[in-house]
Design an enzyme around this catalytic site. Structure first.
Site, PDB file in Angstrom:
ATOM      1  N   TYR A 197       0.826  -1.211   0.000  1.00 25.71           N
ATOM      2  CA  TYR A 197       0.000   0.000   0.000  1.00 25.71           C
ATOM      3  C   TYR A 197       0.855   1.254   0.000  1.00 25.71           C
ATOM      4  CZ  TYR A 197      -3.496   3.458   1.196  1.00 25.71           C
ATOM      5  OH  TYR A 197      -4.308   4.563   1.154  1.00 25.71           O
ATOM      6  N   HIS A 198       1.776   1.313   0.934  1.00 22.03           N
ATOM      7  CA  HIS A 198       2.542   2.546   1.136  1.00 22.03           C
ATOM      8  C   HIS A 198       3.498   2.795  -0.013  1.00 22.03           C
ATOM      9  CE1 HIS A 198       1.402   0.355   4.758  1.00 22.03           C
ATOM     10  NE2 HIS A 198       0.948   1.512   5.176  1.00 22.03           N
ATOM     11  N   LYS A 213      11.197  18.312   7.268  1.00 22.71           N
ATOM     12  CA  LYS A 213      10.148  17.407   7.766  1.00 22.71           C
ATOM     13  C   LYS A 213      10.261  17.402   9.285  1.00 22.71           C
ATOM     14  CE  LYS A 213       7.794  14.692   6.347  1.00 22.71           C
ATOM     15  NZ  LYS A 213       6.379  14.771   5.930  1.00 22.71           N
ATOM     16  N   ASP A 264       6.220  12.603  11.587  1.00 21.63           N
ATOM     17  CA  ASP A 264       5.577  12.241  10.324  1.00 21.63           C
ATOM     18  C   ASP A 264       6.630  11.812   9.298  1.00 21.63           C
ATOM     19  OD1 ASP A 264       4.134  12.231   7.923  1.00 21.63           O
ATOM     20  OD2 ASP A 264       4.261  14.413   7.720  1.00 21.63           O
ATOM     21  N   HIS A 292       5.934  10.595   6.170  1.00 19.58           N
ATOM     22  CA  HIS A 292       5.484  10.600   4.767  1.00 19.58           C
ATOM     23  C   HIS A 292       6.369  11.552   3.978  1.00 19.58           C
ATOM     24  CE1 HIS A 292       1.746   9.397   6.895  1.00 19.58           C
ATOM     25  NE2 HIS A 292       1.646   8.591   5.872  1.00 19.58           N
TER      26      HIS A 292
HETATM   27  C1  SCD Z   1     -13.694 -16.237   4.514  1.00 19.36           C
HETATM   28  N1  SCD Z   1     -13.889 -17.234   5.371  1.00 19.36           N
HETATM   29  C2  SCD Z   1     -14.710 -18.098   4.810  1.00 19.36           C
HETATM   30  C3  SCD Z   1     -15.025 -17.586   3.525  1.00 19.36           C
HETATM   31  N2  SCD Z   1     -14.386 -16.427   3.384  1.00 19.36           N
HETATM   32  N3  SCD Z   1     -15.191 -19.254   5.241  1.00 19.36           N
HETATM   33  C4  SCD Z   1     -16.029 -19.904   4.432  1.00 19.36           C
HETATM   34  N4  SCD Z   1     -16.379 -19.477   3.187  1.00 19.36           N
HETATM   35  C5  SCD Z   1     -15.908 -18.334   2.706  1.00 19.36           C
HETATM   36  N5  SCD Z   1     -16.256 -17.918   1.511  1.00 19.36           N
HETATM   37  C6  SCD Z   1     -13.303 -17.372   6.705  1.00 19.36           C
HETATM   38  C7  SCD Z   1     -11.793 -17.254   6.669  1.00 19.36           C
HETATM   39  O1  SCD Z   1     -11.179 -18.476   6.340  1.00 19.36           O
HETATM   40  C8  SCD Z   1     -11.462 -16.786   8.066  1.00 19.36           C
HETATM   41  O2  SCD Z   1     -11.415 -17.838   8.974  1.00 19.36           O
HETATM   42  C9  SCD Z   1     -12.657 -15.926   8.405  1.00 19.36           C
HETATM   43  O3  SCD Z   1     -13.706 -16.304   7.533  1.00 19.36           O
HETATM   44  C10 SCD Z   1     -12.333 -14.449   8.209  1.00 19.36           C
HETATM   45  O4  SCD Z   1     -12.054 -14.208   6.852  1.00 19.36           O
HETATM   46  P1  SCD Z   1     -10.721 -13.615   6.271  1.00 19.36           P
HETATM   47  O5  SCD Z   1     -10.866 -13.746   4.822  1.00 19.36           O
HETATM   48  O6  SCD Z   1      -9.511 -14.194   6.903  1.00 19.36           O
HETATM   49  O7  SCD Z   1     -10.906 -12.067   6.672  1.00 19.36           O
HETATM   50  P2  SCD Z   1     -10.320 -11.238   7.882  1.00 19.36           P
HETATM   51  O8  SCD Z   1     -10.484 -11.910   9.188  1.00 19.36           O
HETATM   52  O9  SCD Z   1     -10.914  -9.918   7.727  1.00 19.36           O
HETATM   53  O10 SCD Z   1      -8.750 -11.172   7.586  1.00 19.36           O
HETATM   54  C11 SCD Z   1      -8.274 -10.517   6.449  1.00 19.36           C
HETATM   55  C12 SCD Z   1      -6.767 -10.541   6.421  1.00 19.36           C
HETATM   56  C13 SCD Z   1      -6.237  -9.884   7.704  1.00 19.36           C
HETATM   57  C14 SCD Z   1      -6.250 -11.957   6.360  1.00 19.36           C
HETATM   58  C15 SCD Z   1      -6.288  -9.788   5.195  1.00 19.36           C
HETATM   59  O11 SCD Z   1      -4.804  -9.904   7.734  1.00 19.36           O
HETATM   60  C16 SCD Z   1      -6.709  -8.478   7.902  1.00 19.36           C
HETATM   61  O12 SCD Z   1      -7.778  -8.262   8.410  1.00 19.36           O
HETATM   62  N6  SCD Z   1      -5.928  -7.472   7.547  1.00 19.36           N
HETATM   63  C17 SCD Z   1      -6.272  -6.070   7.784  1.00 19.36           C
HETATM   64  C18 SCD Z   1      -5.107  -5.192   7.766  1.00 19.36           C
HETATM   65  C19 SCD Z   1      -5.432  -3.736   7.960  1.00 19.36           C
HETATM   66  O13 SCD Z   1      -6.530  -3.379   8.423  1.00 19.36           O
HETATM   67  N7  SCD Z   1      -4.553  -2.867   7.672  1.00 19.36           N
HETATM   68  C20 SCD Z   1      -4.689  -1.425   7.800  1.00 19.36           C
HETATM   69  C21 SCD Z   1      -3.533  -0.721   7.270  1.00 19.36           C
HETATM   70  P3  SCD Z   1     -10.010 -18.464   9.469  1.00 19.36           P
HETATM   71  O14 SCD Z   1      -9.178 -17.322   9.939  1.00 19.36           O
HETATM   72  O15 SCD Z   1     -10.409 -19.384  10.557  1.00 19.36           O
HETATM   73  O16 SCD Z   1      -9.412 -19.129   8.264  1.00 19.36           O
HETATM   74  C22 SCD Z   1      -3.708   0.752   7.276  1.00 19.36           C
HETATM   75  C23 SCD Z   1      -2.546   1.533   6.792  1.00 19.36           C
HETATM   76  O17 SCD Z   1      -1.377   1.103   6.845  1.00 19.36           O
HETATM   77  C24 SCD Z   1      -2.899   2.867   6.237  1.00 19.36           C
HETATM   78  C25 SCD Z   1      -1.790   3.719   5.721  1.00 19.36           C
HETATM   79  C26 SCD Z   1      -0.845   4.256   6.763  1.00 19.36           C
HETATM   80  O18 SCD Z   1      -1.162   4.309   7.952  1.00 19.36           O
HETATM   81  O19 SCD Z   1       0.269   4.616   6.383  1.00 19.36           O
END
Ligand code: SCD
Length: 703
Positions: free
Chosen positions: A224-225, A579, A583, A585
């Site tokens: 992303y970054h 800077k 921050d 960025h």
């Molecule tokens: C999903 N599941 C299913 C299914 N789809 N089960 C049956 N049928 C389907 N079709 C199950 C999965 O296997 C999982 O269970 C559970 O449901 C959850 O689904 P998931 O797909 O794993 O989803 P989630 O829990 O949301 O996880 C997603 C990621 C996780 C794996 C990607 O790492 C995540 O949430 N990441 C978020 C990161 C984030 O928010 N970053 C912000 C960054 P099991 O686990 O039991 O298998 C912001 C940033 O940096 C901004 C910029 C800055 O600040 O600079």
């Protein structure tokens, strides 16, 4: 039936021979038509290797992606209330944004972070803050992502102890920690320690979480970054996968079994405005990860499955005509879901200038809810699968990214490449090229370089009273320190330092320190005592911006203006790009430094994370004519006036100070009154900024 030659003849006639091929920034020639002849690889079926069409057989037909909005501001109490409101309104997962003081391992009472506390995220100083953050949110039921890289050890320790004190076994903790330090050294800059100990921290986290927290994703390997910093999609793809490879190699080298931890590695990509390219990028990422993990010896298919979060592009948002941002975000959200993301953040329309308000956050969230619940788009798995264009583009991206990955590997892996600096230089070059194309109107941005409004309405934005937040945090730190068992706390901190010197598991040791109410700054310092603190001075690229502008008449006027000022001063006009605050960025600062250098200014790029005192000292040492202060994390009202005050005190009120970055128009008057002589928000044309600067330096620049 007509064949491709017939089509070519007809199309050529229709457009009178005009070339319809489109050269994308990643060097891909996109043709106006794709057919079955362009598809060389069968994408297979979703849920099966190499997962081109998605990691789940049923994808969103079975369960839609997680609506996971990244948020956090001011205090733990305020952020907790915001999370609860959002969850009640349809959000499905949490994603915590920490303030920059926390990111960089400083407690809120540290003198370096006066302008940063509670600004671009929530301030967390101890486990007490973490407990308030998740008050009433059961951590065994809610998946929580935490964007933390520098101070990853204390934050994860606080999270584990907050869970413990909620009565939740850590085996049940569900969520993700960003924990991706390589991209911090490359583009995001919220590191604390030098690269080598930072990589060790990651292996320690893999070790601890794979043993103790089976449901927790131990890393979010982030492209992303990179895209935010200006990377093309191919660069983003290649460097992210190469980063992932490096982490796996470190984990294995630390003695872990690859299949014991690889299944909990996750990814994070940006989704920008090149719609089909973004869809293809997510598909290509899955193919590449499967290939890489097979090469690295993973046996379990879950280890080879790329699961990802996506966020719509922050840099694609504009300050001008900001409701257009809702449309941009909707298009990007659709690309993310059509590419098969697992989780998604949609940006709020005001995120180019401030933190989201309840109003803008609602629209952002509803963008996803409407796609999920009104359109029927979730009912079919990978609906773009089989599109000649998408399949061809997917393969094209795989091949191009693979070339870069092979270069990285041939040079010893991503840690070495990052140390050598070429990936960062490559990204900065792409960023300068993009800026020049936007400034020249070749890349259209509606409301900015085309169809610009004569008058802009003021958008109401959220402002955090940073002074009040800091005072509150300082009071809580004092209370925590006063009520803890000091002996036990100090013993746990000493054990952590010992562990850092030897090979104790740093997370395990920090959990103990967190239980005894050690603060974030104390835990960070306990490791810094052994590891040291990392600092860098930016080295912006040269020549890219100038080359893109060769022959442009307005650019020539600026070059002439710089030459005239140079004759008058008997030296080139000198500028410091500063800077200040925590921050990191630096895309904007680097683009400015690079473009102004090309235009003939003598530019000093100040180190990151300066205090106003340090920036003032550097300005005096370099005897500059002007300082350009870049601020993207809301510290502008504290830090820039402080710098101006110091320059005045030093007897140099003549040094002009201008400001650029994410600054709400509501703050312009305040800054002007403080003595800021030019303010440049997102969408500013760099050549016009230089023209303004020449005016400030007394040159009669034509309008
Ligand atoms: C999903 N599941 C299913 C299914 N789809 N089960 C049956 N049928 C389907 N079709 C199950 C999965 O296997 C999982 O269970 C559970 O449901 C959850 O689904 P998931 O797909 O794993 O989803 P989630 O829990 O949301 O996880 C997603 C990621 C996780 C794996 C990607 O790492 C995540 O949430 N990441 C978020 C990161 C984030 O928010 N970053 C912000 C960054 P099991 O686990 O039991 O298998 C912001 C940033 O940096 C901004 C910029 C800055 O600040 O600079």
């Amino acid at each position: 039936m007509a064949d491709i030659n017939d089509w070519q003849a007809l199309a050529t006639k229709e457009v009178k021979g005009r070339d319809l091929n489109w050269q994308t920034p990643e060097g891909i020639t996109v043709k106006p038509l794709y057919t079955a002849d362009d598809v060389s690889v069968d994408p297979g079926l979703p849920g099966f290797a190499p997962f081109t069409r998605g990691v789940r057989a049923s994808m969103y037909a079975g369960r839609p992606w997680t609506i996971r909005q990244y948020a956090g501001f001011s205090t733990a109490e305020e952020s907790n209330a915001f999370y609860r409101r959002n969850l009640a309104a349809g959000q499905k997962g949490l994603s915590v944004a920490f303030d920059l003081a926390t990111h960089r391992g400083y407690d809120s009472d540290h003198p370096r972070v006066v302008g940063d506390v509670g600004k671009a995220g929530v301030a967390i100083d101890s486990v007490e803050d973490m407990k308030i953050l998740f008050d009433g949110i059961p951590l065994d039921q809610m998946s929580v992502s935490m964007t933390m890289n520098g101070a990853v050890i204390p934050i994860l320790a606080f999270f584990i102890v907050a869970g413990e004190e909620q009565g939740v076994d850590r085996k049940l903790l569900d969520g993700t920690i960003q924990n991706d330090i390589l991209k911090e050294f490359m583009v995001r800059n919220t590191y604390i320690y030098p690269p080598e100990p930072s990589m060790r921290i990651i292996s320690d986290i893999f070790g601890y979480t794979s043993r103790e927290m089976p449901k927790f994703n131990s890393i979010s390997i982030s492209g992303y970054h990179m895209q935010e910093a200006g990377a093309t999609q191919v660069q983003e793809l290649a460097f992210t996968i190469a980063d992932g490879m490096e982490y796996v190699k470190y984990g294995v080298a630390s003695g872990l079994d690859i299949d014991k931890f690889a299944g909990r590695l996750s990814f994070f990509f940006a989704i920008g405005m090149n719609f089909f390219m973004e869809v293809a990028k997510l598909r290509a990422a899955r193919v590449l990860w499967h290939r890489v993990m097979t090469k690295l010896g993973a046996k379990d298919e879950r280890s080879k499955m790329l699961r990802t979060h996506c966020q719509t592009s922050g840099v694609s948002l504009q300050e001008q005509d900001p409701y257009n941002n809702v449309i941009r975000t909707t298009i990007e959200a659709m690309a993310a879901m059509l590419g098969g993301t697992q989780s998604l953040h949609t940006n709020a329309l005001d995120e180019a200038i401030a933190l989201p308000t309840d109003f803008s956050a609602r629209i952002a969230r509803n963008t996803q809810i409407i796609i999920q619940e009104e359109t029927g788009m979730c009912n079919v798995v990978d609906p773009l699968g089989g599109s000649y264009y998408i399949e061809s583009l997917t393969q094209n991206l795989v091949d191009r990214a693979w070339e870069i990955i092979e270069r990285v590997e041939s040079e010893g892996g991503m840690a070495k490449a990052v140390a050598a600096g070429w990936p960062k230089a490559m990204i900065e070059e792409a960023a300068a090229g993009r800026q020049a194309r936007v400034d020249r109107g070749e890349d259209v941005i509606v409301g900015v370089n085309k169809y610009r409004l004569a008058n802009e309405d003021l958008l109401e934005t959220l402002e955090v009273d940073n002074v009040a937040v800091r005072e509150g945090q300082i009071a809580r730190i004092k209370a925590v320190k006063a009520s803890r068992d000091e002996g036990k706390c100090q013993a746990a901190l000493a054990a952590l330092t010992e562990g850092a010197r030897g090979n104790g598991n740093l997370l395990e040791l920090a959990v103990e320190a967190a239980r005894h109410r050690a603060t974030l700054g104390e835990i960070s310092d306990a490791m810094e005592a052994v590891f040291g603190r990392h600092g860098t001075v930016p080295t912006p690229v040269k020549g890219v911006y100038g080359a893109a502008y060769a022959g442009d008449s307005r650019y020539q006027q600026v070059l002439d203006g710089v030459a005239a000022v140079t004759r008058r001063l008997d030296r080139a006009p000198r500028m410091l790009v500063a800077k200040m605050g925590q921050d990191g960025h630096d895309r904007g600062a680097n683009v400015i430094a690079s473009a102004f250098t090309d235009m003939g200014f003598d530019v000093t790029s100040g180190p990151l994370f300066q205090t106003p005192e340090e920036a003032c000292k550097l300005a005096l040492e370099k005897d500059v004519d002007a300082v350009g202060a870049s601020s993207l994390a809301a510290g502008h009202k504290t830090l820039i006036p402080a710098l101006i005050g110091l320059l005045r005190e030093a007897g140099r009120p003549d040094i002009k100070v201008v400001a650029g970055g994410v600054i709400p128009p509501q703050d312009y008057d305040y800054l002007r009154e403080a003595g800021v002589q030019g303010i440049y928000g997102p969408g500013s044309n760099v050549v016009e900024c230089a023209a303004d600067m020449l005016r400030l330096l007394g040159h009669n620049m034509p309008p």
